[in-house]
Design a protein around this motif. Sequence first.
Motif, PDB file in Angstrom:
ATOM      1  N   VAL A  81       6.020   7.253  -0.316  1.00 37.00           N
ATOM      2  CA  VAL A  81       6.660   7.767   0.900  1.00 37.00           C
ATOM      3  C   VAL A  81       8.057   8.277   0.570  1.00 37.00           C
ATOM      4  CG1 VAL A  81       5.351   6.230   2.430  1.00 37.00           C
ATOM      5  CG2 VAL A  81       7.568   5.505   1.568  1.00 37.00           C
ATOM      6  N   PRO A  82       8.493   9.314   1.279  1.00 38.20           N
ATOM      7  CA  PRO A  82       9.862   9.810   1.051  1.00 38.20           C
ATOM      8  C   PRO A  82      10.902   8.824   1.566  1.00 38.20           C
ATOM      9  CG  PRO A  82       8.784  11.059   2.802  1.00 38.20           C
ATOM     10  CD  PRO A  82       7.762  10.117   2.253  1.00 38.20           C
ATOM     11  N   LYS A  83      12.117   8.973   1.094  1.00 37.56           N
ATOM     12  CA  LYS A  83      13.217   8.063   1.438  1.00 37.56           C
ATOM     13  C   LYS A  83      13.428   7.950   2.947  1.00 37.56           C
ATOM     14  CE  LYS A  83      16.986   5.755   0.083  1.00 37.56           C
ATOM     15  NZ  LYS A  83      16.938   4.522  -0.672  1.00 37.56           N
ATOM     16  N   SER A 125       0.827  -1.212   0.000  1.00 39.77           N
ATOM     17  CA  SER A 125       0.000   0.000   0.000  1.00 39.77           C
ATOM     18  C   SER A 125       0.861   1.262   0.000  1.00 39.77           C
ATOM     19  CB  SER A 125      -0.931   0.009   1.215  1.00 39.77           C
ATOM     20  OG  SER A 125      -0.165  -0.025   2.404  1.00 39.77           O
ATOM     21  N   GLN A 126       2.161   1.085   0.261  1.00 40.31           N
ATOM     22  CA  GLN A 126       3.093   2.205   0.266  1.00 40.31           C
ATOM     23  C   GLN A 126       4.372   1.782  -0.447  1.00 40.31           C
ATOM     24  OE1 GLN A 126       3.228   2.445   4.618  1.00 40.31           O
ATOM     25  NE2 GLN A 126       2.549   4.570   4.422  1.00 40.31           N
ATOM     26  N   LEU A 127       5.020   2.736  -1.093  1.00 46.32           N
ATOM     27  CA  LEU A 127       6.295   2.470  -1.741  1.00 46.32           C
ATOM     28  C   LEU A 127       7.050   3.781  -1.901  1.00 46.32           C
ATOM     29  CD1 LEU A 127       6.034   3.471  -4.956  1.00 46.32           C
ATOM     30  CD2 LEU A 127       4.686   1.417  -5.091  1.00 46.32           C
ATOM     31  N   HIS A 128       8.309   3.645  -2.255  1.00 56.60           N
ATOM     32  CA  HIS A 128       9.136   4.829  -2.494  1.00 56.60           C
ATOM     33  C   HIS A 128       9.557   4.858  -3.951  1.00 56.60           C
ATOM     34  CE1 HIS A 128      12.188   7.891  -2.102  1.00 56.60           C
ATOM     35  NE2 HIS A 128      13.059   7.068  -2.658  1.00 56.60           N
ATOM     36  N   LEU A 129       9.619   6.052  -4.513  1.00 54.61           N
ATOM     37  CA  LEU A 129      10.208   6.244  -5.826  1.00 54.61           C
ATOM     38  C   LEU A 129      10.684   7.682  -5.929  1.00 54.61           C
ATOM     39  CD1 LEU A 129       8.355   7.434  -8.713  1.00 54.61           C
ATOM     40  CD2 LEU A 129       6.798   6.360  -7.158  1.00 54.61           C
ATOM     41  N   ASP A 130      11.650   7.906  -6.778  1.00 56.06           N
ATOM     42  CA  ASP A 130      12.163   9.256  -7.002  1.00 56.06           C
ATOM     43  C   ASP A 130      12.630   9.358  -8.448  1.00 56.06           C
ATOM     44  OD1 ASP A 130      13.254  11.760  -7.012  1.00 56.06           O
ATOM     45  OD2 ASP A 130      14.776  11.356  -5.500  1.00 56.06           O
ATOM     46  N   LEU A 131      11.857  10.079  -9.247  1.00 54.44           N
ATOM     47  CA  LEU A 131      12.188  10.251 -10.658  1.00 54.44           C
ATOM     48  C   LEU A 131      12.762  11.637 -10.944  1.00 54.44           C
ATOM     49  CD1 LEU A 131       9.007   8.664 -12.286  1.00 54.44           C
ATOM     50  CD2 LEU A 131      11.101   7.541 -11.538  1.00 54.44           C
TER      51      LEU A 131
END
Length: 196
Positions: A104-106, A65-71
């Motif tokens: 979510v943030p890192k 239901s939650q994950l992190h990503l940064d593009l």
Amino acid sequence: MDTSNTGFIYRLFGLRDGAGRTGSLPRDHPDAPVICQKNQPVLALKFDPRALPRSEKGEVLRGISQLHLDLTTLKPPPGFDARFGARLHKAFVARLTEAGLQVVPKDQLHLVPGQPTLNLYFSFSDPDDLCRYEYSVFASLTQEVLLTRDLRIKVAAGVWSHSTGSTAKGHQGSEADAILRVLEAFIRDHRQANAR
């Protein structure tokens, strides 16, 4: 590798000169549980993890239901400005939120079970060679997993992936469209896994 510079070789493999010859890595992480008996995992878990049937590929997305990503750091292809990655990141976050997933943030990822992280790799050929210009997109979701053969070993492993690009069958649109297709594939597979 043809070099007589042994110092270079030691540095390349993260070793101090000569230290790698006699030293060894610690056998286990200091906080790893001590397992003395071969049936210790069975006693602790009340079942043998090796006896579980192998899950279907998409099952790895169940319960996320939650994950992190940064593009935001994606390199812009020709014709796009420096905000290419930031715009795509915003589009990903909006679409994932719409699909019921929280980004979510890192610095909060350690609070999320399994620490799922969607990594996206985007590359393109020399933009000046218009006749041979191609691009590719590869996405991988990593999560923390335990090895069934030894439950003391926990690693971040790629559990889901998808790739596309300019040479993909039926490809239409720009580089940004190809990247967004990866997002749609992830949401599709996530829905399938969580519909059961």
